[in-house]
Design a protein around this motif. Sequence first.
Motif, PDB file in Angstrom:
ATOM      1  N   VAL A 138       0.838  -1.195   0.000  1.00 25.70           N
ATOM      2  CA  VAL A 138       0.000   0.000   0.000  1.00 25.70           C
ATOM      3  C   VAL A 138       0.869   1.240   0.000  1.00 25.70           C
ATOM      4  O   VAL A 138       1.816   1.335   0.783  1.00 25.70           O
ATOM      5  N   ASN A 139       0.544   2.204  -0.891  1.00 23.32           N
ATOM      6  CA  ASN A 139       1.207   3.506  -0.778  1.00 23.32           C
ATOM      7  C   ASN A 139       0.365   4.360   0.161  1.00 23.32           C
ATOM      8  O   ASN A 139      -0.833   4.534  -0.047  1.00 23.32           O
ATOM      9  N   THR A 140       0.972   4.823   1.218  1.00 18.75           N
ATOM     10  CA  THR A 140       0.257   5.503   2.295  1.00 18.75           C
ATOM     11  C   THR A 140       0.590   6.998   2.334  1.00 18.75           C
ATOM     12  O   THR A 140       1.563   7.446   1.740  1.00 18.75           O
ATOM     13  N   ALA A 141      -0.227   7.735   3.061  1.00 22.11           N
ATOM     14  CA  ALA A 141       0.003   9.159   3.310  1.00 22.11           C
ATOM     15  C   ALA A 141      -0.711   9.530   4.602  1.00 22.11           C
ATOM     16  O   ALA A 141      -1.930   9.382   4.709  1.00 22.11           O
ATOM     17  N   SER A 142       0.036   9.988   5.562  1.00 18.46           N
ATOM     18  CA  SER A 142      -0.487  10.250   6.899  1.00 18.46           C
ATOM     19  C   SER A 142      -1.571  11.317   6.951  1.00 18.46           C
ATOM     20  O   SER A 142      -2.474  11.250   7.778  1.00 18.46           O
ATOM     21  N   LYS A 143      -1.486  12.331   6.083  1.00 17.60           N
ATOM     22  CA  LYS A 143      -2.419  13.452   6.138  1.00 17.60           C
ATOM     23  C   LYS A 143      -3.526  13.347   5.098  1.00 17.60           C
ATOM     24  O   LYS A 143      -4.239  14.307   4.843  1.00 17.60           O
ATOM     25  N   CYS A 144      -3.695  12.179   4.518  1.00 19.74           N
ATOM     26  CA  CYS A 144      -4.704  11.945   3.488  1.00 19.74           C
ATOM     27  C   CYS A 144      -6.064  11.675   4.135  1.00 19.74           C
ATOM     28  O   CYS A 144      -6.139  11.145   5.246  1.00 19.74           O
ATOM     29  N   GLY A 145      -7.123  11.996   3.425  1.00 24.06           N
ATOM     30  CA  GLY A 145      -8.468  11.699   3.902  1.00 24.06           C
ATOM     31  C   GLY A 145      -8.726  10.211   4.063  1.00 24.06           C
ATOM     32  O   GLY A 145      -9.650   9.814   4.768  1.00 24.06           O
ATOM     33  N   PHE A 146      -7.924   9.385   3.416  1.00 23.40           N
ATOM     34  CA  PHE A 146      -8.052   7.932   3.534  1.00 23.40           C
ATOM     35  C   PHE A 146      -7.184   7.362   4.661  1.00 23.40           C
ATOM     36  O   PHE A 146      -7.110   6.141   4.820  1.00 23.40           O
ATOM     37  N   ALA A 147      -6.522   8.216   5.444  1.00 26.30           N
ATOM     38  CA  ALA A 147      -5.602   7.738   6.478  1.00 26.30           C
ATOM     39  C   ALA A 147      -6.284   6.836   7.498  1.00 26.30           C
ATOM     40  O   ALA A 147      -5.620   5.981   8.105  1.00 26.30           O
ATOM     41  N   PHE A 180       4.392  13.571   5.974  1.00 24.94           N
ATOM     42  CA  PHE A 180       5.382  14.346   6.710  1.00 24.94           C
ATOM     43  C   PHE A 180       6.716  14.320   5.965  1.00 24.94           C
ATOM     44  O   PHE A 180       7.029  13.349   5.268  1.00 24.94           O
ATOM     45  N   ASP A 181       7.506  15.369   6.150  1.00 27.33           N
ATOM     46  CA  ASP A 181       8.833  15.415   5.518  1.00 27.33           C
ATOM     47  C   ASP A 181       9.771  14.400   6.151  1.00 27.33           C
ATOM     48  O   ASP A 181      10.584  13.780   5.484  1.00 27.33           O
ATOM     49  N   ASN A 182       9.637  14.231   7.456  1.00 26.03           N
ATOM     50  CA  ASN A 182      10.541  13.372   8.216  1.00 26.03           C
ATOM     51  C   ASN A 182       9.888  12.007   8.446  1.00 26.03           C
ATOM     52  O   ASN A 182       8.782  11.932   8.991  1.00 26.03           O
ATOM     53  N   ILE A 183      10.580  10.943   8.076  1.00 21.77           N
ATOM     54  CA  ILE A 183      10.019   9.587   8.207  1.00 21.77           C
ATOM     55  C   ILE A 183       9.744   9.234   9.670  1.00 21.77           C
ATOM     56  O   ILE A 183       8.803   8.491   9.962  1.00 21.77           O
ATOM     57  N   ASP A 184      10.524   9.786  10.596  1.00 21.91           N
ATOM     58  CA  ASP A 184      10.270   9.516  12.019  1.00 21.91           C
ATOM     59  C   ASP A 184       8.912  10.083  12.446  1.00 21.91           C
ATOM     60  O   ASP A 184       8.204   9.467  13.249  1.00 21.91           O
ATOM     61  N   GLU A 185       8.544  11.248  11.898  1.00 19.68           N
ATOM     62  CA  GLU A 185       7.222  11.819  12.182  1.00 19.68           C
ATOM     63  C   GLU A 185       6.127  10.912  11.632  1.00 19.68           C
ATOM     64  O   GLU A 185       5.103  10.687  12.279  1.00 19.68           O
ATOM     65  N   THR A 186       6.345  10.391  10.423  1.00 20.75           N
ATOM     66  CA  THR A 186       5.379   9.479   9.808  1.00 20.75           C
ATOM     67  C   THR A 186       5.175   8.257  10.688  1.00 20.75           C
ATOM     68  O   THR A 186       4.043   7.864  10.974  1.00 20.75           O
ATOM     69  N   MET A 187       6.279   7.650  11.104  1.00 22.32           N
ATOM     70  CA  MET A 187       6.199   6.429  11.909  1.00 22.32           C
ATOM     71  C   MET A 187       5.499   6.696  13.239  1.00 22.32           C
ATOM     72  O   MET A 187       4.652   5.911  13.669  1.00 22.32           O
ATOM     73  N   GLU A 188       5.853   7.789  13.887  1.00 17.73           N
ATOM     74  CA  GLU A 188       5.237   8.136  15.172  1.00 17.73           C
ATOM     75  C   GLU A 188       3.735   8.382  14.995  1.00 17.73           C
ATOM     76  O   GLU A 188       2.924   7.909  15.784  1.00 17.73           O
ATOM     77  N   PHE A 189       3.359   9.106  13.952  1.00 20.69           N
ATOM     78  CA  PHE A 189       1.961   9.381  13.663  1.00 20.69           C
ATOM     79  C   PHE A 189       1.180   8.076  13.472  1.00 20.69           C
ATOM     80  O   PHE A 189       0.102   7.896  14.035  1.00 20.69           O
ATOM     81  N   CYS A 190       1.716   7.170  12.681  1.00 21.18           N
ATOM     82  CA  CYS A 190       1.034   5.903  12.387  1.00 21.18           C
ATOM     83  C   CYS A 190       0.897   5.031  13.637  1.00 21.18           C
ATOM     84  O   CYS A 190      -0.148   4.419  13.865  1.00 21.18           O
ATOM     85  N   ARG A 191       1.936   4.985  14.452  1.00 20.23           N
ATOM     86  CA  ARG A 191       1.884   4.194  15.693  1.00 20.23           C
ATOM     87  C   ARG A 191       0.904   4.796  16.692  1.00 20.23           C
ATOM     88  O   ARG A 191       0.066   4.106  17.262  1.00 20.23           O
ATOM     89  N   ARG A 192       1.034   6.104  16.892  1.00 16.72           N
ATOM     90  CA  ARG A 192       0.231   6.785  17.910  1.00 16.72           C
ATOM     91  C   ARG A 192      -1.264   6.807  17.552  1.00 16.72           C
ATOM     92  O   ARG A 192      -2.112   6.538  18.393  1.00 16.72           O
TER      93      ARG A 192
END
Length: 161
Positions: free
Chosen positions: A31-40, A73-85
């Motif tokens: 899956v191609n994902t995007a944290s800030k997408c309406g499909f998140a 997010f620009d930073n992959i660590d932000e992406t990972m934290e967002f997805c986990r949290r």
Amino acid sequence: MAATIYDFEVEQTDGTKKALSDYEGQVVLIVNTASKCGFADQFDGLQALYEEYRDKGFTVLGFPSDQFMNQEFDNIDETMEFCRRNYGVSFPMYAKVDVKGGKADPLFQYLTKETKGLLGGEVKWNFTKFLIGRDGRPIERYAPQTKPEKIRGDIKNQLSE
């Protein structure tokens, strides 16, 4: 051109390479994902599928992409934290990639070429999903609006083969 997804290496979030041959014999949903997408909110459904079937030879592989309205997010660590949290994501997530165009990651070039007749050509939006059989070949491509739970039957069928 590659014959299966097992011919590819992808970049992990720490910059190291991971051979997709490590998933050989499993049913895989890419899956191609995007944290800030309406499909998140689909992260919830993807995680539920992963938890339900991971012990039966199934995995989800997430590939963040920022190609559609800068919704990652620009930073992959932000992406990972967002997805986990926010969604409890524990399935494998990889480094941010391009999924279309001249700089598209080779894996996504392969996936779109192999599924050209299914929804046509290049990836058009976040949360496009590719179901891969145990042989490493794409079986089905799903539109971004297809909710993960709608794929459950196809996953079960592949796991029982």
